[in-house]
Write an enzyme that holds these catalytic residues in place. Structure first.
Site, PDB file in Angstrom:
ATOM      1  CG  ASN A 157     -26.564  31.536  10.295  1.00 19.61           C
ATOM      2  OD1 ASN A 157     -27.664  31.895  10.700  1.00 19.61           O
ATOM      3  ND2 ASN A 157     -25.445  31.768  10.984  1.00 19.61           N
ATOM      4  NE  ARG A 158     -30.870  34.671   3.134  1.00 20.84           N
ATOM      5  CZ  ARG A 158     -30.044  34.510   2.103  1.00 20.84           C
ATOM      6  NH1 ARG A 158     -28.784  34.887   2.200  1.00 20.84           N
ATOM      7  NH2 ARG A 158     -30.478  33.976   0.971  1.00 20.84           N
ATOM      8  CB  ALA A 165     -25.754  29.302  20.668  1.00 21.41           C
ATOM      9  CG  ASN A 178     -27.772  31.776  22.885  1.00 20.99           C
ATOM     10  OD1 ASN A 178     -28.689  32.525  22.566  1.00 20.99           O
ATOM     11  ND2 ASN A 178     -26.531  31.954  22.486  1.00 20.99           N
ATOM     12  CG  PHE A 232     -33.065  34.270  16.896  1.00 16.39           C
ATOM     13  CD1 PHE A 232     -31.741  33.858  16.820  1.00 16.39           C
ATOM     14  CD2 PHE A 232     -33.362  35.390  17.666  1.00 16.39           C
ATOM     15  CE1 PHE A 232     -30.746  34.548  17.483  1.00 16.39           C
ATOM     16  CE2 PHE A 232     -32.370  36.091  18.339  1.00 16.39           C
ATOM     17  CZ  PHE A 232     -31.058  35.669  18.243  1.00 16.39           C
ATOM     18  CG  ASN A 235     -23.627  35.675  17.024  1.00 13.68           C
ATOM     19  OD1 ASN A 235     -23.698  34.958  16.025  1.00 13.68           O
ATOM     20  ND2 ASN A 235     -24.582  35.718  17.939  1.00 13.68           N
ATOM     21  CB  THR A 236     -22.044  35.060  12.383  1.00 14.34           C
ATOM     22  OG1 THR A 236     -23.263  35.769  12.595  1.00 14.34           O
ATOM     23  CG2 THR A 236     -22.255  33.595  12.709  1.00 14.34           C
ATOM     24  CE  LYS A 256     -22.480  33.678  20.083  1.00 14.99           C
ATOM     25  NZ  LYS A 256     -22.950  32.327  19.741  1.00 14.99           N
ATOM     26  CE1 TYR A 265     -23.181  24.125  13.370  1.00 18.81           C
ATOM     27  CE2 TYR A 265     -24.349  25.990  14.278  1.00 18.81           C
ATOM     28  CZ  TYR A 265     -24.324  24.868  13.471  1.00 18.81           C
ATOM     29  OH  TYR A 265     -25.431  24.497  12.772  1.00 18.81           O
ATOM     30  CB  SER A 266     -18.552  27.183  11.222  1.00 19.64           C
ATOM     31  OG  SER A 266     -19.572  28.096  11.552  1.00 19.64           O
ATOM     32  CE1 TYR A 326     -25.140  19.926  14.359  1.00 22.70           C
ATOM     33  CE2 TYR A 326     -25.765  19.170  16.553  1.00 22.70           C
ATOM     34  CZ  TYR A 326     -25.528  18.910  15.215  1.00 22.70           C
ATOM     35  OH  TYR A 326     -25.683  17.642  14.727  1.00 22.70           O
ATOM     36  N   GLY A 351     -16.892  30.308  10.843  1.00 26.96           N
ATOM     37  CA  GLY A 351     -15.878  29.361  10.391  1.00 26.96           C
ATOM     38  C   GLY A 351     -14.524  30.041  10.221  1.00 26.96           C
ATOM     39  CG  ASN A 401     -28.945  36.161  10.431  1.00 23.81           C
ATOM     40  OD1 ASN A 401     -28.569  36.796   9.449  1.00 23.81           O
ATOM     41  ND2 ASN A 401     -28.242  35.178  10.955  1.00 23.81           N
ATOM     42  CB  THR A 402     -33.255  39.098  15.042  1.00 25.64           C
ATOM     43  OG1 THR A 402     -33.404  37.678  15.020  1.00 25.64           O
ATOM     44  CG2 THR A 402     -34.501  39.737  15.637  1.00 25.64           C
ATOM     45  CB  SER A 460     -28.498  36.889  15.969  1.00 28.59           C
ATOM     46  OG  SER A 460     -28.968  36.579  14.671  1.00 28.59           O
TER      47      SER A 460
HETATM   48  C1  LIG Z   1     -25.886  27.824  11.251  1.00 33.75           C
HETATM   49  C2  LIG Z   1     -25.525  28.660  12.438  1.00 33.75           C
HETATM   50  C3  LIG Z   1     -26.513  29.011  13.351  1.00 33.75           C
HETATM   51  C4  LIG Z   1     -26.195  29.795  14.463  1.00 33.75           C
HETATM   52  N1  LIG Z   1     -27.173  30.120  15.362  1.00 33.75           N
HETATM   53  C5  LIG Z   1     -26.857  30.812  16.478  1.00 33.75           C
HETATM   54  C6  LIG Z   1     -27.833  31.082  17.467  1.00 33.75           C
HETATM   55  O1  LIG Z   1     -28.998  30.676  17.365  1.00 33.75           O
HETATM   56  N2  LIG Z   1     -27.459  31.815  18.544  1.00 33.75           N
HETATM   57  C7  LIG Z   1     -26.182  32.277  18.720  1.00 33.75           C
HETATM   58  O2  LIG Z   1     -25.896  32.908  19.734  1.00 33.75           O
HETATM   59  N3  LIG Z   1     -25.224  32.011  17.807  1.00 33.75           N
HETATM   60  C8  LIG Z   1     -25.533  31.290  16.704  1.00 33.75           C
HETATM   61  N4  LIG Z   1     -24.567  31.004  15.781  1.00 33.75           N
HETATM   62  C9  LIG Z   1     -23.186  31.550  15.996  1.00 33.75           C
HETATM   63  C10 LIG Z   1     -22.269  30.524  16.674  1.00 33.75           C
HETATM   64  O3  LIG Z   1     -22.757  30.176  17.945  1.00 33.75           O
HETATM   65  C11 LIG Z   1     -20.845  31.077  16.813  1.00 33.75           C
HETATM   66  O4  LIG Z   1     -20.857  32.172  17.692  1.00 33.75           O
HETATM   67  C12 LIG Z   1     -20.237  31.530  15.487  1.00 33.75           C
HETATM   68  O5  LIG Z   1     -20.663  30.701  14.425  1.00 33.75           O
HETATM   69  C13 LIG Z   1     -18.717  31.545  15.517  1.00 33.75           C
HETATM   70  O6  LIG Z   1     -18.190  30.274  15.790  1.00 33.75           O
HETATM   71  P1  LIG Z   1     -17.762  29.230  14.625  1.00 33.75           P
HETATM   72  O7  LIG Z   1     -16.918  29.981  13.645  1.00 33.75           O
HETATM   73  O8  LIG Z   1     -17.021  28.156  15.343  1.00 33.75           O
HETATM   74  O9  LIG Z   1     -19.033  28.731  14.038  1.00 33.75           O
HETATM   75  C14 LIG Z   1     -24.861  30.234  14.651  1.00 33.75           C
HETATM   76  C15 LIG Z   1     -23.875  29.864  13.745  1.00 33.75           C
HETATM   77  C16 LIG Z   1     -24.194  29.090  12.634  1.00 33.75           C
HETATM   78  C17 LIG Z   1     -23.107  28.709  11.675  1.00 33.75           C
END
Ligand SMILES: Cc1cc2nc3c(=O)[nH]c(=O)nc-3n(C[C@H](O)[C@H](O)[C@H](O)COP(=O)(O)O)c2cc1C
Length: 363
Positions: free
Chosen positions: A111-112, A62, A140, A115, A245-246, A216, A317-318, A64, A267, A176-177, A174
């Protein structure tokens, strides 16, 4: 096929700030500028998880495609599934820019965003327009920052998208909320799961089908926090977990400048922590609950390591930011080669084969 040109196009996006680059890449996918990337069908990679038949185990995480603009283009890149969102009931603009940062040396992202998204109705309209298309598209769902009732926002998400989602992800992780991660505390989580799963049961009757729900979670939980989540996950009819998540942690980074930015780190620097948490959860929930592993996957070896640590499926994603849009197809092909090397009849056979190593890793 994705060739060197797409890789070059992806790298040239680095001249833009990360959020502009992201917008350009979504626009490119919309126009079909990025070529189709077929991956050979390999029956050893096909699995039925939570009642869904996944053509391969690699999904886009999620964040992207927050507004469901390009799910089909993403699936054409070789992903076995994609996840749109996080979507909140009302549109919201998120935090002030800049709010995405590349840690190039570390192959990481902070990222911050908070949502930022166009709200349920915009995503609903786009998913409705593709409702007869095939392909696995998870939705999601999250809560608006200013909502008076967070749980009610998740229930609205279930009701709005039940007829369109292949699966749901309830995102309570997340960073960031403000306060969102508090929903991972045991009593709050119980109340949330009860409300969400009751809404699902009603919608299942109305729609004549059952849509699985994944939860998640964050990678920044204590062992006790993991115990609580596992206990609630097992005692409710939840279909699975996404780990993770992050992270708010900043361990082991070379970067000293961007690393100071507030927000969630993802990442390559997240791989170790998220894989350890995944294995710790697998050990707690037992072999039957599906788990999707996410965090720092950049290669077929990384993806297989998530499976060995206990994942049924993998999201990324990253690392696509660094490796380009052909990454999913490269990983899927690489997994087939790794299965040849291991002489494994299916990827499933390798699940949990390094569970103890990862579950015993100290965070
Ligand atoms: C720019 C960015 C935005 C993200 N936005 C969301 C989001 O809206 N909802 C969510 O559940 N995770 C979000 N994530 C987290 C990713 O879905 C993923 O769980 C996390 O980045 C770990 O995977 P990765 O290392 O492959 O990116 C975001 C990650 C990044 C980098």
């Amino acid at each position: 096929m994705i060739g060197p040109f797409a890789g070059l196009a992806s790298r040239s996006l680095f001249v833009f700030d990360p959020e502009t680059a992201h917008g350009l890449s979504v626009a490119a996918l919309k126009t079909g500028f990025v070529p189709v990337c077929r991956v050979p069908a390999d029956p050893r990679l096909v699995q039925t998880i939570a009642g869904i038949r996944f053509p391969n185990p690699i999904g886009l995480a999620a964040g992207y495609d927050k507004n469901a603009e390009v799910p089909d283009a993403i699936l054409r890149l070789g992903f076995g599934f994609t996840e749109v969102g996080t979507v909140t009931p009302k549109p919201q603009s998120g935090n002030d820019r800049p709010r995405i940062f590349r840690l190039v040396e570390d192959r990481g992202v902070i990222n911050r965003l908070g949502f930022n998204n166009e709200g349920h109705e915009a995503a609903f309209a786009r998913l409705t327009a593709r409702r007869n298309a095939s392909g696995i598209v998870g939705v999601n769902i999250g809560a608006n920052k200013d909502t008076a009732d967070r749980v009610a926002d998740y229930v609205l998400g279930i009701r709005r998208f039940y007829g369109l989602a292949t699966y749901f992800t309830v995102n309570i992780s997340s960073p960031n909320t403000p306060g969102l991660r508090d929903l991972q505390a045991r009593d709050s989580l119980r109340a949330l799961l009860e409300a969400v799963l009751a809404a699902c049961a009603e919608e299942a009757v109305r729609h004549g089908k059952s849509v699985p729900v994944f939860l998640k979670i964050a990678p920044d939980l204590t062992e006790e926090g993991l115990d609580d989540i596992a206990a609630e996950a097992i005692s409710h009819p939840l279909d699975g977990l996404i780990v993770s998540n992050t992270t708010l942690a900043r361990d082991g980074l070379k970067d000293r400048v961007q690393a100071k930015e507030a927000g969630g780190l993802s990442g390559a620097p997240l791989f170790r922590r998220s894989t350890a948490v995944l294995a710790k959860m697998r050990r707690r929930v037992g072999p039957d609950l599906p788990i999707i592993g996410a965090g720092g996957v950049s290669s077929a070896e990384d993806a297989l390591e998530k499976v060995r640590a206990g994942a049924d499926l993998v999201q990324l994603y990253s690392c696509m930011v660094y490796e380009g849009p052909g990454l999913a197809a490269t990983i899927v092909r690489g997994l087939s080669s790794l299965l040849d090397r291991e002489k494994a009849p299916s990827i499933r056979e390798l699940r949990d084969s390094r569970l103890d190593y990862w579950a015993d890793t100290k965070l």
